[in-house]
Motif scaffolding. Structure first.
Motif, PDB file in Angstrom:
ATOM      1  N   ASN A 102      73.882  -1.319  50.214  1.00  0.00           N
ATOM      2  CA  ASN A 102      74.087  -2.748  50.030  1.00  0.00           C
ATOM      3  C   ASN A 102      75.243  -2.966  49.055  1.00  0.00           C
TER       4      ASN A 102
ATOM      5  N   VAL B 130      69.368  -7.487  49.975  1.00  0.00           N
ATOM      6  CA  VAL B 130      69.413  -7.553  51.437  1.00  0.00           C
ATOM      7  C   VAL B 130      68.091  -7.036  51.992  1.00  0.00           C
TER       8      VAL B 130
ATOM      9  N   LEU C 135      70.717 -11.427  54.040  1.00  0.00           N
ATOM     10  CA  LEU C 135      70.517 -11.712  52.623  1.00  0.00           C
ATOM     11  C   LEU C 135      69.108 -12.225  52.395  1.00  0.00           C
TER      12      LEU C 135
END
Length: 123
Positions: A34, A40, A86
C-alpha cells in the motif's frame, strides 16, 4: 449377502463424495504494498466459482506503507483477481474493485502454486 451390499453402497457413497468435493490442490500468495497515505481494504475473488477471501464480510487491511502477503487455498487452474479500495471510500479502487464489479487488464492470477510479483497500490 447383506455385507456385500453394504460394502458396495459404502464404495458408491465414497466415490460420489470424492467426485463432488472441490479439490483445493494449490496455494496462491498475493504480495501487495500500500503506497497510498490511507489504509486500503482488499478482497480476493475467484472468477471460476463463488468464493472470495478472506470472506464475504471480511477484508485484508493494509496500512499506509505496509507490504502484506495473503495466502489462500485454491483449485488448480482457478483464476483469482484482487479488488482493493480506500478504507471508507469504495469509489477509489484498484483491480476489480469492491464486490468484483469492474473489469481489469492485469489484476488476475492463475492458481498454480507460488506467489504474485509485488503489487503496488499507488495513488
Amino acid at each position: 449377502m447383506a455385507v456385500l451390499l453394504a460394502r458396495r453402497g459404502a464404495a458408491a457413497l465414497l466415490a460420489l463424495v470424492a467426485l463432488s468435493a472441490p479439490v483445493l490442490a494449490e496455494e496462491l500468495t498475493f504480495v501487495m504494498n500500500n503506497q497510498h497515505p490511507k489504509p486500503v481494504e482488499v478482497q480476493l475473488y475467484s472468477q471460476n466459482r463463488e468464493s472470495l477471501w478472506p470472506g464475504p464480510s471480511d477484508v485484508f487491511l493494509l496500512e499506509d506503507g505496509e507490504t502484506r502477503t495473503m495466502t489462500l487455498a485454491c483449485e488448480t487452474g482457478e483464476t483469482i483477481c484482487y479488488g482493493a479500495w480506500l478504507q471508507g471510500d469504495r469509489t477509489t479502487f484498484w483491480g476489480v474493485g469492491p464486490g468484483k464489479v469492474r473489469h481489469c487488464d492485469n489484476c488476475c492470477y492463475v492458481c498454480q502454486g507460488g506467489k504474485t510479483e509485488e503489487i503496488d497500490l499507488v495513488p
